[in-house]
Motif scaffolding. Structure first.
Motif, PDB file in Angstrom:
ATOM      1  N   HIS A 127       0.837  -1.203   0.000  1.00 53.17           N
ATOM      2  CA  HIS A 127       0.000   0.000   0.000  1.00 53.17           C
ATOM      3  C   HIS A 127       0.874   1.257   0.000  1.00 53.17           C
ATOM      4  O   HIS A 127       0.586   2.228  -0.717  1.00 53.17           O
ATOM      5  CB  HIS A 127      -0.904   0.025   1.232  1.00 53.17           C
ATOM      6  N   CYS A 128       1.919   1.233   0.805  1.00 55.60           N
ATOM      7  CA  CYS A 128       2.811   2.393   0.880  1.00 55.60           C
ATOM      8  C   CYS A 128       3.525   2.637  -0.442  1.00 55.60           C
ATOM      9  O   CYS A 128       3.662   3.782  -0.892  1.00 55.60           O
ATOM     10  CB  CYS A 128       3.834   2.197   1.991  1.00 55.60           C
ATOM     11  N   MET A 129       3.982   1.563  -1.060  1.00 56.66           N
ATOM     12  CA  MET A 129       4.684   1.688  -2.335  1.00 56.66           C
ATOM     13  C   MET A 129       3.796   2.345  -3.391  1.00 56.66           C
ATOM     14  O   MET A 129       4.191   3.285  -4.091  1.00 56.66           O
ATOM     15  CB  MET A 129       5.111   0.305  -2.823  1.00 56.66           C
ATOM     16  N   ARG A 130       2.571   1.818  -3.507  1.00 55.65           N
ATOM     17  CA  ARG A 130       1.649   2.370  -4.509  1.00 55.65           C
ATOM     18  C   ARG A 130       1.293   3.818  -4.184  1.00 55.65           C
ATOM     19  O   ARG A 130       1.067   4.637  -5.085  1.00 55.65           O
ATOM     20  CB  ARG A 130       0.397   1.501  -4.586  1.00 55.65           C
ATOM     21  N   SER A 131       1.245   4.147  -2.892  1.00 55.49           N
ATOM     22  CA  SER A 131       0.909   5.511  -2.485  1.00 55.49           C
ATOM     23  C   SER A 131       1.954   6.516  -2.944  1.00 55.49           C
ATOM     24  O   SER A 131       1.629   7.671  -3.248  1.00 55.49           O
ATOM     25  CB  SER A 131       0.754   5.583  -0.964  1.00 55.49           C
ATOM     26  N   ILE A 132       3.211   6.103  -2.974  1.00 54.29           N
ATOM     27  CA  ILE A 132       4.260   6.994  -3.486  1.00 54.29           C
ATOM     28  C   ILE A 132       3.954   7.346  -4.943  1.00 54.29           C
ATOM     29  O   ILE A 132       4.048   8.509  -5.356  1.00 54.29           O
ATOM     30  CB  ILE A 132       5.648   6.321  -3.398  1.00 54.29           C
ATOM     31  N   GLY A 133       3.571   6.330  -5.731  1.00 56.10           N
ATOM     32  CA  GLY A 133       3.222   6.584  -7.131  1.00 56.10           C
ATOM     33  C   GLY A 133       2.023   7.491  -7.273  1.00 56.10           C
ATOM     34  O   GLY A 133       1.982   8.373  -8.148  1.00 56.10           O
ATOM     35  N   SER A 134       1.012   7.306  -6.424  1.00 57.83           N
ATOM     36  CA  SER A 134      -0.170   8.170  -6.464  1.00 57.83           C
ATOM     37  C   SER A 134       0.209   9.611  -6.136  1.00 57.83           C
ATOM     38  O   SER A 134      -0.301  10.559  -6.746  1.00 57.83           O
ATOM     39  CB  SER A 134      -1.227   7.669  -5.479  1.00 57.83           C
ATOM     40  N   ALA A 135       1.103   9.780  -5.165  1.00 55.43           N
ATOM     41  CA  ALA A 135       1.551  11.127  -4.810  1.00 55.43           C
ATOM     42  C   ALA A 135       2.299  11.775  -5.968  1.00 55.43           C
ATOM     43  O   ALA A 135       2.126  12.977  -6.253  1.00 55.43           O
ATOM     44  CB  ALA A 135       2.431  11.073  -3.564  1.00 55.43           C
ATOM     45  N   GLU A 136       3.119  10.990  -6.655  1.00 57.34           N
ATOM     46  CA  GLU A 136       3.830  11.515  -7.825  1.00 57.34           C
ATOM     47  C   GLU A 136       2.843  11.968  -8.900  1.00 57.34           C
ATOM     48  O   GLU A 136       3.034  13.016  -9.535  1.00 57.34           O
ATOM     49  CB  GLU A 136       4.775  10.446  -8.396  1.00 57.34           C
ATOM     50  N   ARG A 137       1.796  11.182  -9.099  1.00 53.40           N
ATOM     51  CA  ARG A 137       0.759  11.563 -10.080  1.00 53.40           C
ATOM     52  C   ARG A 137       0.087  12.870  -9.655  1.00 53.40           C
ATOM     53  O   ARG A 137      -0.174  13.751 -10.480  1.00 53.40           O
ATOM     54  CB  ARG A 137      -0.263  10.429 -10.191  1.00 53.40           C
ATOM     55  N   GLY A 138      -0.208  12.975  -8.361  1.00 57.06           N
ATOM     56  CA  GLY A 138      -0.826  14.205  -7.866  1.00 57.06           C
ATOM     57  C   GLY A 138       0.057  15.418  -8.077  1.00 57.06           C
ATOM     58  O   GLY A 138      -0.417  16.498  -8.462  1.00 57.06           O
ATOM     59  N   LEU A 139       1.360  15.252  -7.841  1.00 62.66           N
ATOM     60  CA  LEU A 139       2.293  16.362  -8.054  1.00 62.66           C
ATOM     61  C   LEU A 139       2.416  16.690  -9.534  1.00 62.66           C
ATOM     62  O   LEU A 139       2.482  17.876  -9.913  1.00 62.66           O
ATOM     63  CB  LEU A 139       3.658  16.003  -7.460  1.00 62.66           C
ATOM     64  N   ASP A 140       2.427  15.679 -10.387  1.00 60.89           N
ATOM     65  CA  ASP A 140       2.477  15.923 -11.835  1.00 60.89           C
ATOM     66  C   ASP A 140       1.290  16.769 -12.289  1.00 60.89           C
ATOM     67  O   ASP A 140       1.444  17.709 -13.080  1.00 60.89           O
ATOM     68  CB  ASP A 140       2.471  14.595 -12.594  1.00 60.89           C
ATOM     69  N   LEU A 141       0.102  16.413 -11.799  1.00 60.74           N
ATOM     70  CA  LEU A 141      -1.090  17.166 -12.175  1.00 60.74           C
ATOM     71  C   LEU A 141      -1.010  18.603 -11.658  1.00 60.74           C
ATOM     72  O   LEU A 141      -1.454  19.543 -12.327  1.00 60.74           O
ATOM     73  CB  LEU A 141      -2.336  16.475 -11.616  1.00 60.74           C
ATOM     74  N   MET A 142      -0.413  18.768 -10.500  1.00 62.07           N
ATOM     75  CA  MET A 142      -0.225  20.109  -9.948  1.00 62.07           C
ATOM     76  C   MET A 142       0.697  20.930 -10.841  1.00 62.07           C
ATOM     77  O   MET A 142       0.418  22.094 -11.167  1.00 62.07           O
ATOM     78  CB  MET A 142       0.365  20.000  -8.539  1.00 62.07           C
ATOM     79  N   LEU A 143       1.804  20.313 -11.255  1.00 62.45           N
ATOM     80  CA  LEU A 143       2.772  21.026 -12.093  1.00 62.45           C
ATOM     81  C   LEU A 143       2.170  21.420 -13.438  1.00 62.45           C
ATOM     82  O   LEU A 143       2.421  22.523 -13.949  1.00 62.45           O
ATOM     83  CB  LEU A 143       4.013  20.155 -12.306  1.00 62.45           C
ATOM     84  N   ALA A 144       1.378  20.525 -14.003  1.00 65.16           N
ATOM     85  CA  ALA A 144       0.736  20.835 -15.285  1.00 65.16           C
ATOM     86  C   ALA A 144      -0.237  21.994 -15.129  1.00 65.16           C
ATOM     87  O   ALA A 144      -0.327  22.873 -16.002  1.00 65.16           O
ATOM     88  CB  ALA A 144       0.012  19.596 -15.819  1.00 65.16           C
ATOM     89  N   ARG A 145      -0.959  22.006 -14.019  1.00 67.11           N
ATOM     90  CA  ARG A 145      -1.964  23.053 -13.792  1.00 67.11           C
ATOM     91  C   ARG A 145      -1.314  24.422 -13.587  1.00 67.11           C
ATOM     92  O   ARG A 145      -1.765  25.425 -14.146  1.00 67.11           O
ATOM     93  CB  ARG A 145      -2.794  22.679 -12.557  1.00 67.11           C
TER      94      ARG A 145
END
Length: 426
Positions: free
Chosen positions: A274-292
């Motif tokens: 769960h923790c491992m996958r959460s790191i990836g989800s956080a990266e996706r969230g940051l990517d979307l932030m950067l694009a915005r």
């Protein structure tokens, strides 16, 4: 390649694992993430949401298997696994977390199946493996783990009240469970049920885990539960009643009274997944932030969002806490490889307590940057946030892990005091 291997662990990753990481990265970015909209469009409507699995999942499973991206989670000491270390799989699970709904399913690495497959692989008899593990490994069926109960505080598993009573050559199960992830899925063919075979003696040896086929008479799915309005169909998180459910005695796993031993073997690696996958989800969230924030069409007070100091601060702190959490998780995975899950309890506990908080903070910042749109289904952030909040309960609430870490740290106190006393006498 979006994902890079941290230099801190690069020399511990085999050439084969590095190749898998590169292929997986391409698969998730170019196949899974683009398929998310189609997946949601293919979901059934109304009651059909619990009868229909979006066809895109099976298509992606075929592609993943052809690429060698299959059952990556079972560590190399299992003959049924992909021959990877926990550390190597940690890096792969981070990539899967970028498409949290689709990528783990497509690669046959999704919860709760991963934990259940590990139970069968580690503790199952030959007959149990043939009947349940093989079809799970083949991705032909899915499973659920029935542990949490509605009427008691089951974060303390000694409180569990479900009865597993032996009568002749059968066990009879009676109990009421809820938040049973995956139980609503039409592919779910087997439950692993935790209950009490005894109410006497050592309170940690009263519990047992038993195999219950999902079509056994006496099982009633009362309702799918929702998380902030999301029902997560078709898998769902269900409330289930077991009334006089009968299964043969050979369905017991490992033996009566071995439930705690089994769940500790199951939940240690599972918590880290769960923790491992959460790191990836956080990266996706940051990517979307950067694009915005770099979108030239979105300007406030004459500036694009990235030109505001508070936005830069949000970006910076998000990057910092993601990487802090990443190294905590990688350290825990490496510790499991070296000394096993039991020897890595402190490291797993720290990761399990810290990572969900990190993910929630990153996603909350990304939602804020997206304005009201961040609360909508136009972006994946709201659903990701709802999922992230469940992780503060899943596989044991934060408080349990924090207490465990505190107790393990406290064990060092005696030696510290002895050293200080010795110095004071010099």
């Amino acid at each position: 390649m979006v994902h890079t291997i941290p230099s801190l662990v690069e020399d511990k990753i085999s050439v084969r694992a590095k190749k898998i990481i590169a292929v997986l990265d391409e698969f998730v970015e170019n196949e899974c993430i683009p398929a998310e909209e189609k997946y949601h469009n293919q979901l059934g409507k109304g009651e059909d949401r619990w009868k229909k699995v979006p066809p895109i999942i099976e298509e992606l499973k075929v592609k993943a298997r052809s690429l060698g991206l299959w059952n990556l989670f079972l560590p190399k000491d299992y003959p049924e696994g992909a021959g990877l270390t926990n550390l190597e799989y940690a890096l792969m699970a981070v990539i899967m977390g970028r498409s949290i709904v689709i990528a783990p399913q497509a690669t046959n690495c999704s919860a709760p199946d991963t934990g259940n497959m590990e139970v069968f692989a580690k503790y199952g008899t030959s007959a149990q493996k043939t009947k349940w593990l093989i079809p799970l490994l083949e991705g032909k069926i899915r499973s659920a783990f029935a542990m949490t109960e509605k009427a008691v505080a089951s974060s303390d598993a000694t409180n569990i009240e479900t009865s597993i009573q032996r009568i002749g050559n059968q066990y009879v199960i009676n109990g009421h469970k809820w938040w049973i992830s995956g139980a609503g899925d039409p592919r779910c063919k087997v439950y692993l049920v935790m209950g009490k075979t005894s109410t006497k003696g050592d309170k940690h040896k009263q519990q047992s885990v038993i195999i219950v086929p999902a079509d056994t008479p006496g099982i009633k799915i009362i309702r799918p539960l929702t998380i902030f309005g999301y029902d997560d169909a078709p898998e769902g998180h269900c409330e289930i009643a077991f009334k006089d459910v009968k299964v043969p005695v050979e369905n017991i796993i490992l033996g009566e009274g071995r439930g705690f031993e089994i769940i500790q073997g199951r939940l240690g690696p599972g918590r880290l997944h769960h923790c491992m996958r959460s790191i990836g989800s956080a990266e996706r969230g940051l990517d979307l932030m950067l694009a915005r924030v770099t979108d030239p069409s979105r300007r406030t007070f004459g500036k694009i969002l990235a030109e505001h100091g508070t936005v830069l601060s949000d970006i910076a702190y998000s990057r910092m806490i993601i990487d802090q959490a990443r190294f905590l998780v990688l350290n825990a995975a490496d510790k499991i490889d070296k000394v096993g899950a039991k020897g890595a309890l402190k490291e797993i506990g720290m990761a399990k307590a810290i990572v969900p908080d990190m993910l929630l903070r990153v996603l909350d910042r990304s939602i804020q940057i997206h304005g009201a749109g961040g609360l909508s289904e136009d972006f994946p952030l709201a659903h990701m946030h709802a999922f992230a909040r469940t992780l503060k309960f899943a596989d044991g609430p934060d408080e349990v892990h924090v207490q465990q870490v505190g107790k393990l740290e406290l064990k060092r106190a005696h030696e510290i005091r002895k050293k200080l006393e010795k110095k004071s006498k010099l």
